[in-house]
Design a protein around this motif. Structure first.
Motif, mmCIF file in Angstrom:
data_model
loop_
_atom_site.group_PDB
_atom_site.id
_atom_site.type_symbol
_atom_site.label_atom_id
_atom_site.label_comp_id
_atom_site.label_asym_id
_atom_site.label_seq_id
_atom_site.Cartn_x
_atom_site.Cartn_y
_atom_site.Cartn_z
ATOM 1 N N ASP A 182 57.076 29.996 38.507
ATOM 2 C CA ASP A 182 56.686 31.458 38.339
ATOM 3 C C ASP A 182 56.625 32.039 39.770
ATOM 4 O O ASP A 182 55.400 32.434 40.001
ATOM 5 C CB ASP A 182 55.533 31.560 37.341
ATOM 6 C CG ASP A 182 55.479 33.065 36.787
ATOM 7 O OD1 ASP A 182 55.891 34.071 37.549
ATOM 8 O OD2 ASP A 182 54.617 33.117 35.678
ATOM 9 N N ALA A 183 57.551 32.540 40.088
ATOM 10 C CA ALA A 183 57.478 33.223 41.452
ATOM 11 C C ALA A 183 56.629 34.700 41.507
ATOM 12 O O ALA A 183 55.827 34.728 42.548
ATOM 13 C CB ALA A 183 59.013 33.767 42.082
ATOM 14 N N VAL A 184 56.757 35.564 40.358
ATOM 15 C CA VAL A 184 55.836 36.790 40.440
ATOM 16 C C VAL A 184 54.368 36.368 40.437
ATOM 17 O O VAL A 184 53.708 36.977 41.402
ATOM 18 C CB VAL A 184 56.375 37.573 39.421
ATOM 19 C CG1 VAL A 184 55.382 38.636 39.154
ATOM 20 C CG2 VAL A 184 57.644 37.946 39.433
ATOM 21 N N ARG A 185 53.994 35.380 39.530
ATOM 22 C CA ARG A 185 52.772 35.070 39.479
ATOM 23 C C ARG A 185 52.276 34.257 40.710
ATOM 24 O O ARG A 185 50.963 34.759 41.221
ATOM 25 C CB ARG A 185 52.661 34.024 38.320
ATOM 26 C CG ARG A 185 50.998 34.160 37.805
ATOM 27 C CD ARG A 185 51.051 33.566 36.463
ATOM 28 N NE ARG A 185 50.671 32.198 36.327
ATOM 29 C CZ ARG A 185 49.494 31.505 36.302
ATOM 30 N NH1 ARG A 185 48.344 32.203 36.234
ATOM 31 N NH2 ARG A 185 48.958 30.380 36.403
ATOM 32 N N ALA A 186 52.944 33.447 41.209
ATOM 33 C CA ALA A 186 52.654 32.984 42.622
ATOM 34 C C ALA A 186 52.172 33.858 43.823
ATOM 35 O O ALA A 186 51.158 33.883 44.281
ATOM 36 C CB ALA A 186 53.542 32.015 43.114
ATOM 37 N N GLU A 187 53.192 34.773 43.736
ATOM 38 C CA GLU A 187 53.074 35.840 44.999
ATOM 39 C C GLU A 187 51.693 36.643 44.724
ATOM 40 O O GLU A 187 50.947 36.947 45.418
ATOM 41 C CB GLU A 187 54.290 36.962 44.733
ATOM 42 C CG GLU A 187 54.020 37.782 45.648
ATOM 43 C CD GLU A 187 55.500 38.803 45.914
ATOM 44 O OE1 GLU A 187 56.515 38.489 45.405
ATOM 45 O OE2 GLU A 187 55.211 39.939 46.167
ATOM 46 N N THR A 188 51.663 37.308 43.347
ATOM 47 C CA THR A 188 50.407 37.965 42.946
ATOM 48 C C THR A 188 49.279 37.279 43.262
ATOM 49 O O THR A 188 48.141 37.971 43.786
ATOM 50 C CB THR A 188 50.422 38.398 41.347
ATOM 51 O OG1 THR A 188 51.811 39.085 41.222
ATOM 52 C CG2 THR A 188 49.533 39.436 41.202
ATOM 53 N N LEU A 189 48.941 36.010 42.762
ATOM 54 C CA LEU A 189 47.893 35.351 42.746
ATOM 55 C C LEU A 189 47.449 35.089 44.190
ATOM 56 O O LEU A 189 46.424 35.170 44.772
ATOM 57 C CB LEU A 189 47.805 34.006 42.382
ATOM 58 C CG LEU A 189 47.850 34.047 40.539
ATOM 59 C CD1 LEU A 189 48.308 32.696 40.015
ATOM 60 C CD2 LEU A 189 46.519 34.176 40.034
ATOM 61 N N THR A 190 48.408 34.660 45.378
ATOM 62 C CA THR A 190 48.352 34.490 46.520
ATOM 63 C C THR A 190 47.984 36.038 47.370
ATOM 64 O O THR A 190 47.045 35.893 48.204
ATOM 65 C CB THR A 190 49.635 34.108 47.172
ATOM 66 O OG1 THR A 190 49.864 32.770 46.598
ATOM 67 C CG2 THR A 190 49.282 33.767 48.637
ATOM 68 N N ARG A 191 48.412 37.031 46.760
ATOM 69 C CA ARG A 191 48.094 38.287 47.177
ATOM 70 C C ARG A 191 46.464 38.338 47.109
ATOM 71 O O ARG A 191 45.767 38.975 47.981
ATOM 72 C CB ARG A 191 48.801 39.432 46.774
ATOM 73 C CG ARG A 191 48.633 40.542 47.385
ATOM 74 C CD ARG A 191 49.615 41.559 47.249
ATOM 75 N NE ARG A 191 50.805 41.287 48.208
ATOM 76 C CZ ARG A 191 51.989 41.444 48.114
ATOM 77 N NH1 ARG A 191 52.545 41.257 46.792
ATOM 78 N NH2 ARG A 191 52.725 40.949 49.201
ATOM 79 N N GLU A 192 45.983 38.066 45.804
ATOM 80 C CA GLU A 192 44.611 38.008 45.686
ATOM 81 C C GLU A 192 43.811 37.304 46.724
ATOM 82 O O GLU A 192 42.645 37.855 46.994
ATOM 83 C CB GLU A 192 44.169 37.721 44.235
ATOM 84 C CG GLU A 192 44.718 38.843 43.136
ATOM 85 C CD GLU A 192 44.297 38.456 41.892
ATOM 86 O OE1 GLU A 192 43.032 38.067 41.693
ATOM 87 O OE2 GLU A 192 44.961 38.270 40.868
ATOM 88 N N ILE A 193 44.194 36.119 46.925
ATOM 89 C CA ILE A 193 43.612 35.272 48.118
ATOM 90 C C ILE A 193 43.433 35.952 49.368
ATOM 91 O O ILE A 193 42.635 36.025 49.952
ATOM 92 C CB ILE A 193 44.284 33.838 48.243
ATOM 93 C CG1 ILE A 193 44.075 32.845 46.806
ATOM 94 C CG2 ILE A 193 43.837 33.112 49.430
ATOM 95 C CD1 ILE A 193 44.935 31.692 46.840
ATOM 96 N N THR A 194 44.773 36.400 49.598
ATOM 97 C CA THR A 194 44.707 37.117 51.043
ATOM 98 C C THR A 194 43.879 38.368 51.117
ATOM 99 O O THR A 194 43.227 38.554 52.285
ATOM 100 C CB THR A 194 45.989 37.257 51.504
ATOM 101 O OG1 THR A 194 46.750 38.133 50.786
ATOM 102 C CG2 THR A 194 46.812 36.107 51.667
ATOM 103 N N ILE A 195 43.665 38.993 50.041
ATOM 104 C CA ILE A 195 42.986 40.224 50.070
ATOM 105 C C ILE A 195 41.458 39.779 50.172
ATOM 106 O O ILE A 195 40.577 40.451 50.824
ATOM 107 C CB ILE A 195 43.310 40.735 48.689
ATOM 108 C CG1 ILE A 195 44.534 41.832 48.864
ATOM 109 C CG2 ILE A 195 42.003 41.862 48.347
ATOM 110 C CD1 ILE A 195 44.783 42.176 47.340
ATOM 111 N N GLY A 196 41.247 38.656 49.610
ATOM 112 C CA GLY A 196 39.771 38.181 49.738
ATOM 113 C C GLY A 196 39.518 37.637 51.140
ATOM 114 O O GLY A 196 38.384 38.052 51.824
ATOM 115 N N ALA A 197 40.626 37.240 51.829
ATOM 116 C CA ALA A 197 40.431 37.070 53.126
ATOM 117 C C ALA A 197 40.031 38.433 54.244
ATOM 118 O O ALA A 197 39.236 38.285 55.107
ATOM 119 C CB ALA A 197 41.456 36.078 53.725
#
Lengths: 233, 233
Positions: A209-224
């Motif tokens: 699931d590319a879209v979900r992977a991208e969205t979730l990772t974006r949340e991680i980097t936003i946290g960073a």
DNA sequence: GTGACATATAAGTCTGACTTTTTGGTTCGG
DNA sequence: CCGAACCAAAAAGTCAGACTTATATGTCAC
């Protein structure tokens, strides 16, 4: 990280490189090769080799009859892992950490999306293992063990993207994460929400699931980004 | 682009660098310094300096009693502008162009978003000028003039982001855009929709609308990906 | 087979002499 | 007074040769 002091010229670089990136020799300063050779107590040939390397990093420019001049920071090869390490070790550390984190926030989500499409079964397994390792070390001040898995996780994502440019950012991410754990924030256990996000990214990649992977990772980097007070809200 | 042949060792590099990145000396091959020196008809000191530079790019590794061995591609400093230029000039060109375009697609939207927040009035003006220049040269086979403004546009965006890592990708984007116009697709006038998007990005940045700038830029880079058949739909 | 030892090899280092480019001043002519 | 041509010094660049050091590999005794 890299082998230190591979030869005399290497030891000169270990000393001269950080000095330049730290601004000890401000841009525009002029150095003379044989003077440096004398200062460092090495032969001219050794010093010339060191200068050549600095030149290839665009840290300095060597011109006849004038000497070796330090270039303005804007021209440095800031993607050179060696330069990054030197800057992270010096006064530039905060700025370097910020700009690298912003770079991560741009690259990693896209990389995760690609990983969802192209990751091999083996890479998916590795990813899951990493996520499990993170969960297992998320409580009880086991920061070092947590870091190892966190780093491995992001390296796998970048490698699994299938993009060579992304893959080569693995070292950079490693430095950033290590820096965060060792010097900056993170005195306590990692944010449980972040841990969960990693588990979910591993899931999404596994399911393609590319879209979900991208969205979730974006949340991680936003946290960073938030950790370094780069984002406003 | 960069000064060619700055000294003898530079000319050696201009020949040896492309040869290595083109795979002429496959990874694992072993070279001997004095043999190379003989082949290139230069002194050992000159050849040693050249090897040092290649070593700093992680293209080769020099070890006593064994020689200079070519490293596997995965270890190369692929962000080194010199390496990028060598690869773009050789057989690696297509792969290099693809991976760089993917990198652009990750970085430029984020950069545009930041530019909307941090661009100076001067940069906004420049951006608008570039957009106008693109419009003015969008019809009638004025590809060269169009390219100049296109390149300038993206460089301003990257610089205006305020992130040094992004800013340094200006050269990379320049190479990619130039490569696209000169060697790959683009025999006809540019896509009018793309031109409009650039104008709108300039608008969004001027108005400080980060989200819109990011979204619009993402559309531009998606178009670039499509041109190279990287995206499926 | 295993370990200690000898040997050859190629990189690494140093030195000194020489060449080339470039800059900045000096002189000469307008 | 100003500009162009010229000259001299400075610093990098190049080269050749001798010497040092690490190390891979082969040899021998056990």
């Amino acid at each position: 990280m890299t082998t230190p002091g591979r030869g005399l010229h290497g030891r000169v670089l270990d000393s001269l490189g950080p000095a330049i990136t730290a601004g000890e020799y401000p841009p525009g300063s002029v150095l003379r090769t044989d003077e440096l050779a004398k200062d460092f107590e090495v032969s001219r040939s050794v010093m010339r080799e060191a200068v050549r390397v600095l030149e290839s990093m665009h840290l300095v420019e060597s011109r006849r009859r004038v000497g070796v001049t330090v270039r303005p920071k804007a021209e440095w090869n800031v993607y050179d892992p060696q330069v990054i390490r030197w800057r992270l070790a010096g006064a530039d550390r905060p700025q370097q950490l910020r700009s690298l984190t912003v770079l991560r926030s741009a690259v990693e989500p896209i990389a995760a999306g690609l990983a969802a499409k192209f990751a091999t079964a083996e890479q998916c397994a590795e990813l899951t293992e990493c996520a499990i390792g993170m969960v297992a070390n998320s409580r009880g001040h086991k920061l070092e063990a947590y870091l190892v898995h966190d780093v491995a996780f992001h390296r796998v994502i970048l490698a699994a993207s299938g993009n060579e440019m992304f893959a080569r950012l693995g070292d950079v991410v490693t430095e950033v994460l290590a820096g965060r754990t060792h010097h900056e924030v993170m005195f306590e256990d990692p944010d449980p929400a972040a841990v969960t996000l990693h588990v979910q990214v591993a899931e999404a990649v596994r399911e393609g699931d590319a879209v979900r992977a991208e969205t979730l990772t974006r949340e991680i980097t936003i946290g960073a980004l938030h950790e370094l007070d780069i984002l406003a809200p």
